[in-house]
Enzyme design. Structure first.
Site, PDB file in Angstrom:
ATOM      1  CB  SER A 125      -1.125   0.164   1.086  1.00  8.32           C
ATOM      2  OG  SER A 125      -0.351   0.101   2.285  1.00  8.32           O
ATOM      3  CG  HIS A 155      -3.971  -0.846  -2.061  1.00  8.22           C
ATOM      4  ND1 HIS A 155      -4.736   0.576  -1.975  1.00  8.22           N
ATOM      5  CD2 HIS A 155      -3.595  -1.165  -0.890  1.00  8.22           C
ATOM      6  CE1 HIS A 155      -4.399   0.880  -0.678  1.00  8.22           C
ATOM      7  NE2 HIS A 155      -3.809  -0.133   0.012  1.00  8.22           N
ATOM      8  CE  LYS A 193      -8.017   0.876   1.407  1.00  6.47           C
ATOM      9  NZ  LYS A 193      -6.960  -0.214   2.152  1.00  6.47           N
TER      10      LYS A 193
HETATM   11  C1  LIG Z   1      -7.209  -0.185   3.622  1.00  7.68           C
HETATM   12  C2  LIG Z   1      -6.413  -1.684   3.742  1.00  7.68           C
HETATM   13  C3  LIG Z   1      -6.800  -2.652   4.657  1.00  7.68           C
HETATM   14  C4  LIG Z   1      -8.123  -2.263   5.530  1.00  7.68           C
HETATM   15  O1  LIG Z   1      -9.382  -2.291   4.848  1.00  7.68           O
HETATM   16  P1  LIG Z   1     -10.590  -1.330   5.525  1.00  7.68           P
HETATM   17  O2  LIG Z   1     -11.653  -1.855   4.689  1.00  7.68           O
HETATM   18  O3  LIG Z   1     -10.356   0.120   5.100  1.00  7.68           O
HETATM   19  O4  LIG Z   1     -10.660  -1.694   6.720  1.00  7.68           O
HETATM   20  C5  LIG Z   1      -6.264  -3.662   4.766  1.00  7.68           C
HETATM   21  N1  LIG Z   1      -5.312  -4.063   4.144  1.00  7.68           N
HETATM   22  C6  LIG Z   1      -4.537  -3.212   3.246  1.00  7.68           C
HETATM   23  C7  LIG Z   1      -3.345  -3.803   2.314  1.00  7.68           C
HETATM   24  C8  LIG Z   1      -5.224  -1.973   3.083  1.00  7.68           C
HETATM   25  O5  LIG Z   1      -4.738  -0.999   2.237  1.00  7.68           O
END
Ligand SMILES: *Cc1c(COP(=O)(O)O)cnc(C)c1O
Length: 386
Positions: free
Chosen positions: A181, A209, A239
């Site tokens: 990320s 992502h 996302k």
């Molecule tokens: C954003 C993210 C999460 C958490 O997901 P949410 O639905 O925002 O709680 C978990 N793992 C990664 C790699 C992320 O980027």
């Protein structure tokens, strides 16, 4: 007089401020998108994870309105009581089919899904092997599971191999972000799967992502990983999918086990079913989303071409919508972020401890909702501030 524990908090806050590590929440008015009003200022945003521009898409908003009339607002109970709505159920089936796994389970957030999977899968006789750059929620999940927690250097599969070879653990899990990320690079899925097969380990891949973006939207799994019983796949849905929640897809035996054992699934109220209805529409948009993905690809290419030869920092080697521009020192990254904001461009500075010391960066994220002109403006501004 304040009590001692509160005084320690206040001292801690003062120390963060002194080290320029204090964090602030920016205030958003209106809808998420490429152009937003933040702290009262109209800006072009290069920091959301809304990669396909679905968060405020009219088709999703219409799906929300339609569902609202059918299911109201609240789920009213946990999934195992009376909260499991047909919309949740239908989404799970559609998601599993789309990502090419036998079954899926919907969670309220990705953070909870990571806690759920690792704590249900392993315990104190077991071991979790994790890439050092994994997301914080995977780190917390491994620690909460009580399993032995072993980290390997980012992408260093030789180190992972020797750790696996030396492990006396009963059950083993290799846990990795699929798209990292903060760097935007990809895990070596098939090589990780080779190690999983050789050492009889689960492979748990967090594709927060990549889902919606990679491989026609189906995410970063390879065909071998889709077909493998030992691969457990996580997509977060706040996302690229533009809504909220997360889905885990795996062999039916894994999903059935999670329903029985995963505490962050069992002991929480189900997400509002109208969100699941939005997710069904989001999945349709992702499936039919080639034009959005093409626009995104072309923005990535435009940015990378435009920033070649920039002296102020260097773009990391990323083909995903996460395009980090490494600056170096925390203070420089923060200053640049502030100068860009003065030009109406919102690009966050990511500092230690989120990233290793000396690699503070501007984390640029691109969206299909951006225009060619938005990207051109950012390129021009980065040349001007350097
Ligand atoms: C954003 C993210 C999460 C958490 O997901 P949410 O639905 O925002 O709680 C978990 N793992 C990664 C790699 C992320 O980027």
């Amino acid at each position: 007089m304040t009590h001692a524990a509160l005084t320690r908090l206040q001292d801690g806050l003062a120390a963060l401020k002194a080290e320029h590590l204090e964090r602030h929440r920016r205030l958003l008015d209106g809808a998420q998108g490429a152009h937003v009003t933040i702290d009262g200022q109209r800006v072009v945003s290069f920091c959301s994870n809304d990669y396909l521009g679905l968060a405020a898409d009219p088709a999703l908003v219409a799906a929300a309105h339609a569902a609202l009339g059918q299911c109201g607002v609240g789920a009213g109970a946990a999934h195992l009581i009376t909260g499991h709505h047909r919309f949740h159920h239908d989404f799970e089936a559609a998601f599993a089919r789309f990502v090419g796994k036998p079954a899926a389970l919907l969670f309220s957030t990705g953070y909870m899904a990571n806690l759920a999977v690792l704590t249900a899968l392993v315990g104190r006789h077991d071991e979790v092997f994790a890439d050092k750059l994994n997301h914080a929620s995977l780190v917390d999940a491994a620690q909460l599971s009580g399993a032995c927690f072993t980290r390997y250097r980012h992408g260093d599969l030789a180190q992972l191999e020797s750790q696996l070879a030396n492990s006396p653990a009963q059950d083993k899990v290799i846990a990795s972000d699929l798209v990292f990320s903060m760097d935007g690079d990809l895990a070596q899925v098939d090589a990780l799967l080779d190690l999983g097969e050789r050492f009889d380990a689960w492979l748990y891949l967090d594709d927060a992502h990549g889902f919606g973006v990679l491989n026609d939207g189906r995410g970063g799994l390879t065909e071998r990983a889709r077909a493998s019983d030992r691969v457990i796949y996580l997509a977060t849905l706040g996302k690229a999918a533009g809504v909220s929640g997360a889905a885990v897809a795996a062999h039916t035996g894994v999903i059935d086990w999670l329903i029985q054992k995963a505490r962050p699934y069992i002991y929480t109220t189900a997400a509002p079913p109208l969100l699941a209805a939005c997710l069904l529409e989001s999945l349709r948009q992702i499936e039919a989303g080639d034009a959005r993905r093409e626009r995104l690809r072309s923005h990535i290419a435009q940015l990378r071409a435009g920033l070649a030869g920039l002296t102020l920092g260097s773009l990391m080697d990323s083909a995903t919508p996460i395009q980090p521009l490494v600056i170096g020192a925390n203070a420089d990254a923060v200053r640049l972020s502030r100068e860009l904001l003065q030009r109406g461009l919102l690009v966050p500075a990511i500092r230690t401890p989120t990233v290793p010391a000396g690699t503070a960066r501007l984390r640029i994220t691109l969206s299909a909702a951006h225009s060619v002109d938005d990207v051109a403006q950012l390129v021009e501004a980065l040349h001007a501030v350097s």
